[in-house]
Scaffold this motif. Structure first.
Motif, PDB file in Angstrom:
ATOM      1  N   ASN A 149       0.772  -1.215   0.032  1.00 51.65           N
ATOM      2  CA  ASN A 149      -0.032  -0.017   0.001  1.00 51.65           C
ATOM      3  C   ASN A 149       0.945   1.267  -0.083  1.00 51.65           C
ATOM      4  O   ASN A 149       0.570   2.121   0.791  1.00 51.65           O
ATOM      5  N   ARG A 158       1.427   3.024  -2.768  1.00 49.11           N
ATOM      6  CA  ARG A 158       1.044   4.060  -3.900  1.00 49.11           C
ATOM      7  C   ARG A 158      -0.476   4.215  -3.841  1.00 49.11           C
ATOM      8  O   ARG A 158      -1.223   3.100  -3.463  1.00 49.11           O
ATOM      9  N   PHE A 196      -3.744   4.813  -6.316  1.00 46.14           N
ATOM     10  CA  PHE A 196      -3.720   4.951  -7.929  1.00 46.14           C
ATOM     11  C   PHE A 196      -5.253   4.401  -8.278  1.00 46.14           C
ATOM     12  O   PHE A 196      -5.782   3.679  -7.411  1.00 46.14           O
ATOM     13  N   GLN A 249      -8.099   2.075  -9.494  1.00 43.40           N
ATOM     14  CA  GLN A 249      -8.464   0.693  -9.801  1.00 43.40           C
ATOM     15  C   GLN A 249      -9.878   0.519 -10.216  1.00 43.40           C
ATOM     16  O   GLN A 249     -10.640   1.204  -9.895  1.00 43.40           O
ATOM     17  N   ASN A 309      -5.626   0.436 -12.754  1.00 40.45           N
ATOM     18  CA  ASN A 309      -4.833  -0.697 -11.956  1.00 40.45           C
ATOM     19  C   ASN A 309      -3.228  -0.600 -12.218  1.00 40.45           C
ATOM     20  O   ASN A 309      -2.639  -1.875 -12.039  1.00 40.45           O
ATOM     21  N   ASN A 310      -2.670   0.462 -12.562  1.00 37.09           N
ATOM     22  CA  ASN A 310      -1.193   0.478 -12.538  1.00 37.09           C
ATOM     23  C   ASN A 310      -0.644   1.200 -11.420  1.00 37.09           C
ATOM     24  O   ASN A 310      -0.741   2.507 -11.579  1.00 37.09           O
ATOM     25  N   ALA A 311      -0.190   0.678 -10.507  1.00 39.87           N
ATOM     26  CA  ALA A 311       0.313   1.219  -9.368  1.00 39.87           C
ATOM     27  C   ALA A 311       1.610   2.124  -9.453  1.00 39.87           C
ATOM     28  O   ALA A 311       1.845   3.226  -8.863  1.00 39.87           O
ATOM     29  N   THR A 312       2.122   1.642 -10.481  1.00 37.69           N
ATOM     30  CA  THR A 312       3.531   2.716 -10.916  1.00 37.69           C
ATOM     31  C   THR A 312       3.227   3.924 -11.267  1.00 37.69           C
ATOM     32  O   THR A 312       4.041   4.754 -11.211  1.00 37.69           O
ATOM     33  N   GLY A 347       0.698   5.610 -10.012  1.00 32.41           N
ATOM     34  CA  GLY A 347      -0.137   6.110  -8.986  1.00 32.41           C
ATOM     35  C   GLY A 347       0.855   7.390  -8.013  1.00 32.41           C
ATOM     36  O   GLY A 347       2.001   7.276  -8.587  1.00 32.41           O
ATOM     37  N   ASP A 369       2.963   8.554  -4.959  1.00 33.29           N
ATOM     38  CA  ASP A 369       3.707   8.026  -3.916  1.00 33.29           C
ATOM     39  C   ASP A 369       3.816   8.902  -2.848  1.00 33.29           C
ATOM     40  O   ASP A 369       4.565   8.510  -1.656  1.00 33.29           O
TER      41      ASP A 369
END
Length: 855
Positions: free
Chosen positions: A776, A778, A780, A782, A811-814, A816, A818
């Protein structure tokens, strides 16, 4: 005959009573009117008493009233009916005879001359009558009566039987001009004979010639007036020759005995008082005028007998002495007698004669008369001429003022200088010319009449159409045929004739004298032969039919193929293929004709019933039989037509059909065709559904009688040929499932998956811990059913954007946040976010919320 014992002294012994013409109705106008010369304004008197009334009309009040009444009735009839209705004499007799015919329904034909009598052997069986332009044959049941009168206008029989005609005298008759003795001629043609050995060949009567206003000449019969008071009849010599009151037959008999050789007629003399009181011939008594009769020459008038004698051509030089008992003439030269009161003087030169008369007392007295002798004129008759029988010659006399020709036979006129002569035989004509002094001379001219050639056109003949026959003329030197059409030549003696219809050919032949005559030959065309080969026939291969020709006596058939005989009228025909037979024949007249008959042979052709068929329930199929010209399918169940080769079958259950195929009347066969009916599959794809974008749905086809599945469209399906595929549509989609069984029967259904979009599709955490522990770290967006994130923003509590990303993936955390801002970690706090996204359906979405940052 008033001089015979018991005779009546006037009138007739028997006459027809007057008749009312109205009893004939409209046909009264077919009745020939009386002789116009015998009528007064169209009125005819009938009896002696009536004649006396007319003669005394100016002297008797009773007669005047009678005559006035008759005239008024006659005038009324003329105004109403166009003619007098009081019919007398012959008109009355003819009217009653006609009325009898009408009452018996016997047809009366007018203008219908008899052409010939028809005979069978010695029997007369009828007559041929020419009526309305064609010949009609009338058949008699018992006999033929020839009631045709005598021969008043038959010149040949008059020449044979009348002495005065043979001497060149004229003969006249008031009978109709068409009465030419046809009855006698027809009787002679039937074997009868006209007796010429009679005391008198005719019932004579006295007639005078009346010039008519139209230029023609009428005749007036002197039945009564010759015996009127004051009338004297003299011959051409000036001599009284008969008792004027004798019957008119006896008067003419005496006239014929007394007639002069020159053929001149008789004269009735009277004084002026007698003619004005009684009339004379056509001249009516006072008050009727007689000036026109004097102008036409019908009536001659003189102041003295001598003047009258000169006018009528009687010698006036007969001396007349009166007043004494005895007479003596001197000189005696040229006198027929010197002691008679009325000698005829014929001196050679002008002479004065003295007559001495002595009375009974012996007293004597003398008187003189001078007879002037004028020179005799010279008559020039013209040159002799030669003509052909039936032709005429123009005579031309000269030298005097007046002329008289004898005999009158064949002359157009007898008192003109240039008559046209048409004698029937060689004739010597004598012309007497009289000058202004009354002196005359005679001369003669011979008209030689060459006989006409005896042209013979040959016997009538009959031929067939398109044939020809040679005509055979004879009796002349040169020939001319008419009509020339269809003749090989028209100026030869024996041309070939090939007429297109029955034709009468007339040939005119001319002899060496230039005389011509004609004859005719009829070339009759036999009726066309009517050969009939019979009706066309249809037979079956291997069978036969009897032909039957008619209309001839001899026959020839061709071709001979399949015939039992070729010279008979009714051969049997057994052809193997279609054929046309021709028959030619000759009829009883030898005429030819031909006809043909067509024989159609029905061959057995291959027949096909067609293969068995299979259909799905509710479907149809076309059956296909062939090889015949008529078809019958049974049973009729499910067929649109049971009598054609290819009916459409729509049975509801499996049926075995039987078809009967016929080829004409000859061949037939039957066969069976099975139509198998397979069950039809059923399918239900389920009810329509609504799901969130990005969701999956299990589809299911509920079916019966199904072996195969096919879903479409295949996109977003887990499988397309299974019964229950999983569908993950990105937008609202209608899925169709087509099902079939192994018999090829098909069915289909469809289901619609509706896709909706809302914020529940997006999941945003409410807390995240960016402590780099791998969990958890990041914050973002979903979720599912989103095509992309257009913008993702994070705000601090003062509204400052601490994170902003565009076009990031779901659904791409990268991609999101930080938890940093400008590279520095932020302290724990609550932040606000806004996500702008697009649903897979294309709908825009915006999600707002807050996020807690915990460290």
């Amino acid at each position: 005959h008033p001089d015979q014992p018991g005779a009546s002294q006037g009138g007739r012994t028997l006459y027809a009573a007057p008749c009312d013409g109205r009893l004939l109705g409209a046909r009264v106008h077919d009745l020939r009117p009386p002789l116009q010369e015998m009528t007064l304004f169209g009125l005819v008197t009938v009896s002696g008493d009536e004649v006396r009334h007319f003669l005394n009309a100016t002297r008797s009040l009773r007669s005047a009233r009678y005559v006035a009444g008759v005239f008024l009735r006659h005038l009324r009839d003329v105004l109403r009916h166009g003619r007098g209705m009081r019919l007398t004499n012959g008109n009355a007799l003819a009217a009653r005879l006609a009325r009898s015919l009408f009452d018996l329904d016997i047809p009366l034909w007018l203008n219908a001359p008899v052409v010939s009598l028809t005979r069978q052997g010695a029997r007369t069986t009828g007559a041929v009558v020419h009526r309305e332009g064609r010949d009609i044959t009338l058949e008699a049941r018992r006999g033929v009566v020839l009631a045709c009168g005598g021969f008043p206008h038959d010149a040949a029989r008059q020449q044979q039987l009348f002495p005065h005609v043979r001497r060149g005298g004229a003969h006249h008759s008031p009978a109709p001009a068409g009465n030419t003795g046809d009855g006698l001629t027809l009787g002679e043609g039937a074997g009868g004979r006209v007796d010429a050995n009679l005391a008198h060949p005719a019932a004579w009567a006295v007639f005078s010639r009346v010039p008519r206003r139209n230029g023609s000449i009428g005749v007036y019969p002197h039945f009564i007036d010759r015996a009127k008071p004051g009338m004297i009849a003299i011959d051409s010599r000036g001599q009284r020759f008969v008792n004027e009151s004798a019957s008119y037959h006896d008067v003419i008999a005496a006239a014929l005995r007394s007639a002069a050789p020159d053929g001149r007629g008789l004269y009735l003399l009277c004084d002026h008082r007698a003619i004005r009181q009684y009339g004379l011939g056509f001249v009516k008594p006072f008050p009727m005028p007689m000036g026109r009769d004097l102008r036409t020459g019908y009536l001659r008038r003189g102041r003295t007998l001598a003047e009258l004698a000169t006018q009528i051509g009687v010698d006036p030089a007969q001396l007349q002495a009166t007043g004494a008992a005895t007479y003596t003439w001197s000189p005696a030269t040229g006198l027929s007698c010197s002691g008679c009161p009325n000698p005829i003087a014929n001196p050679a030169a002008t002479s004065t004669y003295t007559v001495t008369g002595t009375s009974l007392d012996g007293c004597i007295s003398t008187s003189q008369v001078t007879v002037t002798v004028n020179p005799i004129p010279t008559v020039v008759p013209g040159a002799n001429q030669t003509i052909c029988s039936g032709s005429s010659a123009q005579l031309n006399a000269s030298g005097t003022q007046n002329y008289s020709w004898t005999p009158a036979t064949g002359l157009s006129c007898t008192n003109c200088p240039n008559p046209t002569a048409s004698p029937v035989s060689t004739t010597v004509y004598t012309v007497t010319g009289t000058d202004a002094n009354g002196c005359s001379d005679t001369a003669q001219i011979t008209i030689t009449v060459n006989p006409l050639p005896g042209v013979n056109a040959g016997q009538d003949v009959a031929i067939c159409r398109l044939d020809e026959v040679q005509l055979l003329a004879s009796g002349a030197v040169s020939y001319s045929w008419t009509p020339a059409v269809s003749l090989s030549c028209n100026t030869c003696e024996n041309p070939m004739a090939s007429p297109a219809a029955t034709t009468i050919y007339q040939v005119t032949g001319t002899d060496a004298n230039g005389c011509s005559s004609t004859d005719a030959v009829t070339v009759t065309l036999f009726p066309d032969a009517q050969i009939n080969a019979g009706a066309d026939q249809i037979i079956c291969a291997g069978s036969s039919v009897q032909l039957n020709a008619s209309g001839a006596v001899n026959y020839i058939w061709s071709p001979v193929t399949g015939l039992s005989c070729t010279g008979c009228p009714d051969p049997f025909a057994s052809p193997s293929t279609d054929i046309t037979y021709f028959v030619s024949g000759t009829d009883i007249n030898g005429c030819n004709d031909s006809d043909f008959v067509k024989i159609t042979v029905i061959q057995k052709e291959p027949m096909s019933f067609g293969p068995d068929q299979a259909i799905c329930e509710g479907g149809s199929v076309q059956l296909n039989a062939s090889g015949g010209d008529s078809y019958q399918w049974v049973p009729a169940t499910g067929l649109n037509n049971t009598q054609i080769s290819g009916p459409v079958a729509t049975p509801t259950t499996t049926v075995e059909y039987t078809v009967i195929i016929k080829q004409g009347i000859c061949f037939a066969d039957s066969g069976k065709v099975r139509v198998e009916v397979y069950p039809l599959p059923t399918v239900h794809a389920g009810g329509d559904q609504t799901v969130l974008a990005g969701s999956s749905v299990n589809l299911f086809a509920m079916t019966t009688h199904t072996d195969n599945y096919l879903w479409s469209p295949v996109d977003d399906l887990s499988c397309s040929s299974c019964q229950s595929p999983v569908a993950t549509p990105k937008r609202t989609t209608t899925y169709t499932v087509n099902v079939s069984n192994n018999f090829g029967c098909e069915a289909k259904d469809d289901v619609t998956i509706f896709i909706k979009c809302d914020n529940s599709q997006v999941f945003m955490a409410n807390t995240f811990t960016p402590n780099s522990d791998g969990a958890n770290d990041r914050f973002f967006p979903q979720g599912k059913g989103l095509s992309n994130i257009q913008r993702f923003r994070v705000f601090n509590r003062w509204g400052e954007i601490v994170f902003d990303a565009s076009n990031i993936e779901v659904n791409n955390a990268t991609q999101g946040w930080d938890g940093t801002f400008k590279g520095e970690p932020l302290k724990p706090d609550v932040f606000v976010y806004i996500v702008d996204a697009t649903c897979e359906t294309g709908e825009p979405m915006q999600i707002k919320g807050d996020i807690s940052l915990i460290r």
